[in-house]
Every structure is written in C-alpha cells, then in structure tokens.
Design a protein around this motif. Structure first.
Motif, PDB file in Angstrom:
ATOM      1  N   HIS A 159      42.105  35.165  39.124  1.00 37.20           N
ATOM      2  CA  HIS A 159      43.371  35.294  38.387  1.00 37.20           C
ATOM      3  C   HIS A 159      44.309  36.269  39.084  1.00 37.20           C
ATOM      4  CE1 HIS A 159      42.388  32.697  35.142  1.00 37.20           C
ATOM      5  NE2 HIS A 159      41.371  33.410  34.728  1.00 37.20           N
ATOM      6  N   TYR A 160      43.861  36.865  40.189  1.00 37.12           N
ATOM      7  CA  TYR A 160      44.732  37.753  40.957  1.00 37.12           C
ATOM      8  C   TYR A 160      45.530  36.907  41.945  1.00 37.12           C
ATOM      9  CZ  TYR A 160      42.055  41.847  39.398  1.00 37.12           C
ATOM     10  OH  TYR A 160      41.461  42.822  38.662  1.00 37.12           O
ATOM     11  N   MET A 161      46.842  36.883  41.759  1.00 33.60           N
ATOM     12  CA  MET A 161      47.650  36.003  42.601  1.00 33.60           C
ATOM     13  C   MET A 161      47.778  36.519  44.037  1.00 33.60           C
ATOM     14  SD  MET A 161      48.252  33.307  41.096  1.00 33.60           S
ATOM     15  CE  MET A 161      46.961  33.259  39.882  1.00 33.60           C
ATOM     16  N   ASP A 162      47.600  37.819  44.261  1.00 34.92           N
ATOM     17  CA  ASP A 162      47.629  38.290  45.654  1.00 34.92           C
ATOM     18  C   ASP A 162      46.409  37.741  46.401  1.00 34.92           C
ATOM     19  OD1 ASP A 162      45.982  39.921  44.080  1.00 34.92           O
ATOM     20  OD2 ASP A 162      46.160  41.622  45.435  1.00 34.92           O
ATOM     21  N   ASP A 200      36.694  48.466  35.793  1.00 30.55           N
ATOM     22  CA  ASP A 200      35.495  48.470  34.954  1.00 30.55           C
ATOM     23  C   ASP A 200      34.712  49.749  35.210  1.00 30.55           C
ATOM     24  OD1 ASP A 200      36.194  45.988  34.184  1.00 30.55           O
ATOM     25  OD2 ASP A 200      34.483  44.941  35.063  1.00 30.55           O
ATOM     26  N   GLU A 223      35.527  33.981  39.760  1.00 30.47           N
ATOM     27  CA  GLU A 223      36.195  35.256  39.451  1.00 30.47           C
ATOM     28  C   GLU A 223      35.354  36.451  39.909  1.00 30.47           C
ATOM     29  OE1 GLU A 223      37.941  35.784  35.588  1.00 30.47           O
ATOM     30  OE2 GLU A 223      38.176  33.631  35.355  1.00 30.47           O
ATOM     31  N   GLN A 249      52.479  34.168  42.840  1.00 28.92           N
ATOM     32  CA  GLN A 249      52.682  34.384  41.401  1.00 28.92           C
ATOM     33  C   GLN A 249      53.805  33.458  40.895  1.00 28.92           C
ATOM     34  OE1 GLN A 249      51.385  36.930  39.212  1.00 28.92           O
ATOM     35  NE2 GLN A 249      52.807  36.643  37.532  1.00 28.92           N
ATOM     36  N   PHE A 254      52.634  29.830  40.872  1.00 29.07           N
ATOM     37  CA  PHE A 254      51.713  29.576  39.766  1.00 29.07           C
ATOM     38  C   PHE A 254      52.457  29.442  38.441  1.00 29.07           C
ATOM     39  CE2 PHE A 254      48.694  30.643  36.470  1.00 29.07           C
ATOM     40  CZ  PHE A 254      47.571  29.949  36.862  1.00 29.07           C
ATOM     41  N   GLU A 284      46.690  34.397  48.144  1.00 29.80           N
ATOM     42  CA  GLU A 284      47.269  34.408  49.500  1.00 29.80           C
ATOM     43  C   GLU A 284      46.202  34.509  50.581  1.00 29.80           C
ATOM     44  OE1 GLU A 284      50.667  34.549  50.113  1.00 29.80           O
ATOM     45  OE2 GLU A 284      51.581  35.326  48.270  1.00 29.80           O
ATOM     46  N   TYR A 285      45.024  35.017  50.239  1.00 30.40           N
ATOM     47  CA  TYR A 285      43.970  35.204  51.247  1.00 30.40           C
ATOM     48  C   TYR A 285      43.205  33.914  51.537  1.00 30.40           C
ATOM     49  CZ  TYR A 285      44.734  39.989  49.531  1.00 30.40           C
ATOM     50  OH  TYR A 285      45.280  41.153  49.108  1.00 30.40           O
ATOM     51  N   ARG A 339      49.227  35.851  30.643  1.00 34.30           N
ATOM     52  CA  ARG A 339      49.386  37.307  30.697  1.00 34.30           C
ATOM     53  C   ARG A 339      50.851  37.696  30.497  1.00 34.30           C
ATOM     54  NH1 ARG A 339      47.941  40.456  35.151  1.00 34.30           N
ATOM     55  NH2 ARG A 339      47.645  38.852  36.704  1.00 34.30           N
ATOM     56  N   ARG A 373      37.954  45.639  45.371  1.00 33.11           N
ATOM     57  CA  ARG A 373      38.413  44.254  45.364  1.00 33.11           C
ATOM     58  C   ARG A 373      38.761  43.818  46.790  1.00 33.11           C
ATOM     59  NH1 ARG A 373      43.104  41.627  43.700  1.00 33.11           N
ATOM     60  NH2 ARG A 373      44.479  43.409  43.437  1.00 33.11           N
ATOM     61  N   PRO A 409      40.916  48.463  42.740  1.00 33.44           N
ATOM     62  CA  PRO A 409      41.692  47.804  43.804  1.00 33.44           C
ATOM     63  C   PRO A 409      41.110  47.961  45.210  1.00 33.44           C
ATOM     64  CG  PRO A 409      42.934  49.617  42.814  1.00 33.44           C
ATOM     65  CD  PRO A 409      41.740  49.396  41.959  1.00 33.44           C
ATOM     66  N   MET A 411      45.425  53.418  44.681  1.00 34.43           N
ATOM     67  CA  MET A 411      44.487  53.497  45.809  1.00 34.43           C
ATOM     68  C   MET A 411      44.678  54.800  46.575  1.00 34.43           C
ATOM     69  SD  MET A 411      44.003  49.618  47.144  1.00 34.43           S
ATOM     70  CE  MET A 411      45.678  49.158  47.381  1.00 34.43           C
ATOM     71  N   GLU A 454      49.824  49.883  42.277  1.00 34.64           N
ATOM     72  CA  GLU A 454      48.527  49.638  42.909  1.00 34.64           C
ATOM     73  C   GLU A 454      48.369  50.475  44.183  1.00 34.64           C
ATOM     74  OE1 GLU A 454      47.480  45.562  42.943  1.00 34.64           O
ATOM     75  OE2 GLU A 454      45.429  45.971  43.563  1.00 34.64           O
ATOM     76  N   PRO A 504      42.850  46.215  33.804  1.00 36.17           N
ATOM     77  CA  PRO A 504      42.488  46.443  35.205  1.00 36.17           C
ATOM     78  C   PRO A 504      43.545  45.868  36.149  1.00 36.17           C
ATOM     79  CG  PRO A 504      41.307  44.546  34.377  1.00 36.17           C
ATOM     80  CD  PRO A 504      42.220  45.002  33.263  1.00 36.17           C
ATOM     81  N   TYR A 505      44.552  45.161  35.607  1.00 34.25           N
ATOM     82  CA  TYR A 505      45.593  44.571  36.447  1.00 34.25           C
ATOM     83  C   TYR A 505      46.700  45.583  36.682  1.00 34.25           C
ATOM     84  CZ  TYR A 505      43.523  40.004  35.389  1.00 34.25           C
ATOM     85  OH  TYR A 505      42.670  38.949  35.252  1.00 34.25           O
ATOM     86  N   GLY A 560      48.391  40.371  49.301  1.00 35.68           N
ATOM     87  CA  GLY A 560      48.872  39.027  49.512  1.00 35.68           C
ATOM     88  C   GLY A 560      48.941  38.741  50.990  1.00 35.68           C
ATOM     89  N   GLU A 561      50.079  38.221  51.443  1.00 37.10           N
ATOM     90  CA  GLU A 561      50.181  37.840  52.851  1.00 37.10           C
ATOM     91  C   GLU A 561      50.484  39.046  53.754  1.00 37.10           C
ATOM     92  OE1 GLU A 561      53.622  35.432  53.726  1.00 37.10           O
ATOM     93  OE2 GLU A 561      54.533  36.027  51.827  1.00 37.10           O
ATOM     94  N   GLY A 563      36.975  40.126  39.120  1.00 35.07           N
ATOM     95  CA  GLY A 563      37.564  40.480  37.829  1.00 35.07           C
ATOM     96  C   GLY A 563      37.188  41.895  37.411  1.00 35.07           C
ATOM     97  N   GLY A 564      38.190  42.727  37.090  1.00 33.70           N
ATOM     98  CA  GLY A 564      37.935  44.062  36.566  1.00 33.70           C
ATOM     99  C   GLY A 564      37.483  45.100  37.575  1.00 33.70           C
TER     100      GLY A 564
END
Lengths: 305, 244
Positions: free
Chosen positions: B197-200, A36, B165, B235, B238, B203-204, A166, B175, B172, A295, A291, A188-189, A252-253, B168-169
C-alpha cells in the motif's frame, strides 16, 4: 485535553514507554507517528484508562485515568488497531450495542456519524465479520462516535488500507475536527503526518520530537538532494559508499541524499556520479518531508547511543 | 505469449466467482523470470483471491494459469514446491530460535538436514546475522525478523517468492533495507511478486498491475504508467484509477 508527563511503562524487562511527555490541546488533530513496536498502542491504552503505568503523570480532560477511569471512558471514543467489534453481529446490531452501553440512541447523535454511516448502510444487516477491510474500518469509527465523545483515540485506523480509502478517511477526520472533537490518531504512514496540526514522532518507546509537521521538518538541518540516474540500484550503492554522504534512501524513483557538509552543492554530487560512470544523472536540491526528518532523527539517535 | 519460456507466471482470462460475485474478472497478465512485479489494488479489488490461486491454494472458476511452468488445475503440489510465501502477519515462530525456524520450514519442503544447514549458513551470512543463529525470534528487532522471514521463505530455493504487504507498519529505514534485500535477490534470478500500500514502493517494481473491482485496470512499468496517464507520481496514478 491530554497531558502526559514523564510516562514510563514496562512489561517485564521491556520498557515500552520511556519517559514520554506530550500534550494534546482541545480541538486539535494530533498525530502519533511511528513504526510497529514503537509504543503507540501502549500509549493509547494508558490514555484510555485500559492500562496501568509505572511512572509519570497522565491527565485526560483534567481527569486521572487510574482513579477517574469511569469518567474518562464516558467521554472518549476508542478505535483499537485490531478490529474488535462483534463479528457475528450485523452492522446495525453492533451500533445498537454501543448506543445501549452508553445509554443513548442512534437517532440522538445521528448527525455525527451520518456521512460515514450512509456508506455502509446498504450492508446494515450483514455480519461485521463478513465486511471488507474498508467497511470494517468505517463501522468501527461509527461505533467509536455514537455517544458523541469529546476525545477520539484512533489507533492505526489506516493500516492495511489502500491509498484511496486512506485519503477518504482523512477527509472524514477533518470534518469531525470541525465539529469540535479532539482527535489523537496514530499511523505508520509518514505521508499522513502532514495532515495533522501537530505530531509526535515515536520510536522504541521514546518521543523523538513533538511539533507541527513544518516544525519537525525544520529540525532537518543538512543539505538534501533528490538524485536520479539510469541504474537505480548501483546509484544507491555508490552514494552509500561516498564519504561525503550522510545517508542515501530510496524515495520512489529518486534517491534522497543527505550530505554531511552544510556547503555541499548539486554540482559536487553530479561530478561524483560522473566519476562513477552514471548516465542520465539528475540532481535537485529539495526540502525535507516528514519521512526524511523521521529517518534523520533515527540516525541521530543511533549515533548518540 | 503463453508458451514463451521467459515468463514464469502466465495468466489468461482468469475468472474467479463466489456465487454471483465476480472477484477476478478476466485477468490476463504475465510475469517475467527475475522480475520484481508489483501487484497493486484497492482493498477488496481481488488481489488476495488472485494470489491464492497463483499459490495453488484456491481453484479458478475458469481461465488458464501457469506458475513456474506448472498448470494450476493439475499440478498444484508442484507449484507449491516452486514458490515461497511471506506475509507481514504470520511468518516466523516467535518462540523458536532462528535456526529452528529455518529447519522447520526446510523440513516442510522436504529438504535434507544437510541441505537445510548449508542454506541457513549461506542465507544468514548474506544478512550478516550468522552470530544470531541460536537466538529466540521474539528477542530480535522487528527489522531483523522481516529479513529473516524473507530468507525463511526462500530456503527451499523457490523460483518465485510471493510477498504480501511485507513492509506494512515497518519503520522507514527498515522498509528501505527490506527493498535492498528484494533487489539483491532479484539480481540473483529470483522472481518477486509483491503487494504493497506504499505508493513509493510501487516505483521500485520493474512492472506492476493495478486492480480495481476485480479487473486489471493498468499494467506497465511505473514510468510508462505515469507518462501514459500524465501523472507525476504513482500515488496520482493509483488515485486516478481507483476513483474512476
């Protein structure tokens, strides 16, 4: 199809687009990837002839969006980030409105929207304002397509949309591309970037890179490891404390650890973590994804500033 | 289970109907004190409906719901005092300064001026943003706004914070910094109830639930869910649940 050179757009003291250059080829599925406030919507509004700009050169299918705006509006389909259809009109009424504006009929281009439309057809008499998020998105896409545009501009079509919808949405985009429509889509994904043929990474009004997803990943030149241990939170803080580490980000993990030195090894990471008393340590050398690259480029940009 | 004090949210057979439509179909789950609980689901699965009930903004059709030890039918106002709420869409007043936002929200919760000042000083120093106390919100970077919005949501020391959320947006890096903030607060005993909606990010969470068509289809730790379903990532979990 789209040619942007050294584009600058300012809003008062804010420079929303700072010397942006990119090119989208005919029939391409092109992704604009950024958070954003990066300037994605501003760029869409310039390309779609809805916003004047301060400096630079913009062409859409050989036309100038300032002087030839009428021609451009005929051949583009634009789906804004904010739901902009008539909330009190039904699905069918919204579609009829757009076909009337473009002097066509629903029947004429039905083939193009059929796959998407059948999914919302059972609710065709429901007012658009009463539809779920996923259905609104499908209706907006239909409305952007009913006049068979050559260029489809989609501003964050998947924001706030769940993981399954999605995936389905990107399958729809692939089918549209096969019909010869050029698509420029922003998101943004970062995981969606790999579904595009080429992408531009945009941050704070500047393009950090334009390339295929594979090409972008190649700019990531440092050793990268996926690291795991029992205590995740202290793992990430310990890695950040380490001088050898350039960055440590959660994925993730796993923690994705970028090392400063080209010659860093997994063994080196393991022995550091043992010295910090971590248990169940696992360290794997991995290749970067979009990603990671985004970064990495953000950090490089911050350093150079 | 329902009377165990280690649980801060207790939901038993929660049903919410709109006419003949069942938005929440017999939900049963509980959230432990100090836990990061992920509340996941497809669009239209009924997450928002359930969240509104937990926040005391909507009335269930039937079922037992206790939040922070208070009953959802008779003690809604007590619940509202005990929770904080932050969404990506609306959080801070852009034209007010950082401190004015804290003062406004603190005032809404009936805090004294002195208490608001003390809390603001402490929360800002924790974020490393003390010197920006008098800056107008709309002049700050998005990442800072997100962190400030979180701090504003916990100014009245709630037992639970609901995050709808929150990332969102967001870029990275920001986030991930936001999740550092979540971890930091959870380690101080705050219970965090979060949707994403972020599947990673799934995990947290310590534990999470996944809703499909008004029902909770899975409830476990991320690890337990993945091994139970033979999936490599959240992911995959889900997608497998939501597509069935």
């Amino acid at each position: 199809m789209i040619e942007v050179r050294n584009l600058v757009k300012r809003f008062a003291e804010v420079t929303a687009l700072n010397n942006v250059s990119l090119q989208v080829d005919d029939g391409e599925l092109f992704g604009l990837i950024g958070p954003d406030g990066a300037g994605k919507t501003t760029l869409f509004r310039v390309i779609s002839s809805l916003l004047l700009f301060d400096e630079g050169h913009v062409e859409v299918a050989g036309k100038n969006p300032v002087s030839d705006y009428a021609a451009i509006r005929q051949m583009i389909g634009y789906m804004p980030g904010k739901f902009s259809l008539y909330q009190d009109l039904s699905i069918l009424e919204n579609l009829r409105f757009f076909t009337a504006i473009f002097k066509t009929t629903l029947e004429e281009n039905y083939d193009l929207i059929k796959d998407i439309y059948v999914q919302i057809e059972p609710f065709k008499h429901r007012p658009a304002g009463k539809l779920s998020g996923g259905m609104k998105q499908k209706l907006a896409l239909c409305c952007a397509l009913v006049h068979k545009p050559r260029l489809l501009l989609l501003d964050e079509p998947t924001t706030g949309v769940d993981a399954v919808s999605r995936i389905e949405f990107w399958e729809i985009l692939k089918r549209l591309k096969q019909q010869g429509i050029t698509i420029m889509v922003s998101t943004p994904y970062m995981d969606e970037a790999s579904l595009c043929e080429r992408i531009a990474l945009i941050q704070q009004g500047q393009i950090m890179g334009v390339d295929s997803p594979e090409g972008i990943i190649k700019t990531f030149s440092k050793p990268l490891f996926a690291v795991k241990a029992d205590d995740f939170y202290s793992l990430i803080t310990d890695l950040r404390d380490w001088n050898e580490a350039l960055s440590a980000f959660s994925f993730g993990e796993y923690v994705h650890l970028t090392m400063r030195s080209e010659s860093s090894t997994a063994m080196q990471v393991e022995s550091y973590l043992f010295s910090r008393n971590h248990s169940s340590v696992s360290v794997k050398a991995i290749s970067a994804n979009v990603e990671d690259s985004f970064m990495y480029l953000m950090l490089k940009k911050e350093e150079s500033q | 289970m329902i009377h165990d004090t280690q649980y801060i949210i207790e939901v038993e057979n929660l049903v919410k109907k709109f006419g003949s439509f069942v938005a929440n179909d017999n939900l049963t789950f509980s959230v432990k004190k100090g836990e990061i609980f992920g509340f996941l689901g497809a669009n239209g699965a009924g997450k928002t409906t359930a969240m509104k009930i937990l926040c005391g903004l909507s009335h269930p059709t039937s079922g037992k719901v206790k939040v922070a030890g208070y009953d959802i039918y008779t003690q809604k106002e007590k619940i509202k005092q005990s929770i904080g709420y932050m969404s990506q869409k609306f959080s801070l007043y852009e034209e007010l300064t950082v401190y004015e936002n804290f003062r406004f929200y603190g005032g809404i919760y009936g805090m004294t001026r002195l208490d608001i000042q003390e809390q603001t000083t402490q929360l800002l120093s924790r974020l490393g943003l003390s010197q920006y106390r008098n800056r107008i919100i709309n002049t700050l970077p998005l990442g800072w706004k997100q962190k400030l919005a979180f701090s504003v949501a916990v100014i009245h020391r709630p037992a639970i914070v609901f995050l709808d959320e929150p990332t969102g947006g967001v870029d990275p890096i920001t986030r991930r910094q936001f999740w550092d903030l979540i971890y930091d607060n959870a380690s101080r005993g705050l219970t965090v109830f979060v949707t994403t909606h972020y599947m990673d990010e799934a995990e947290y969470c310590n534990r999470l639930s996944i809703m499909v068509d008004g029902k909770i289809k899975a409830l476990d730790t991320p690890q337990g869910m993945k091994s139970g379903m033979g999936c490599a990532t959240m992911q995959d979990v889900f997608v497998a649940l939501a597509r069935n």
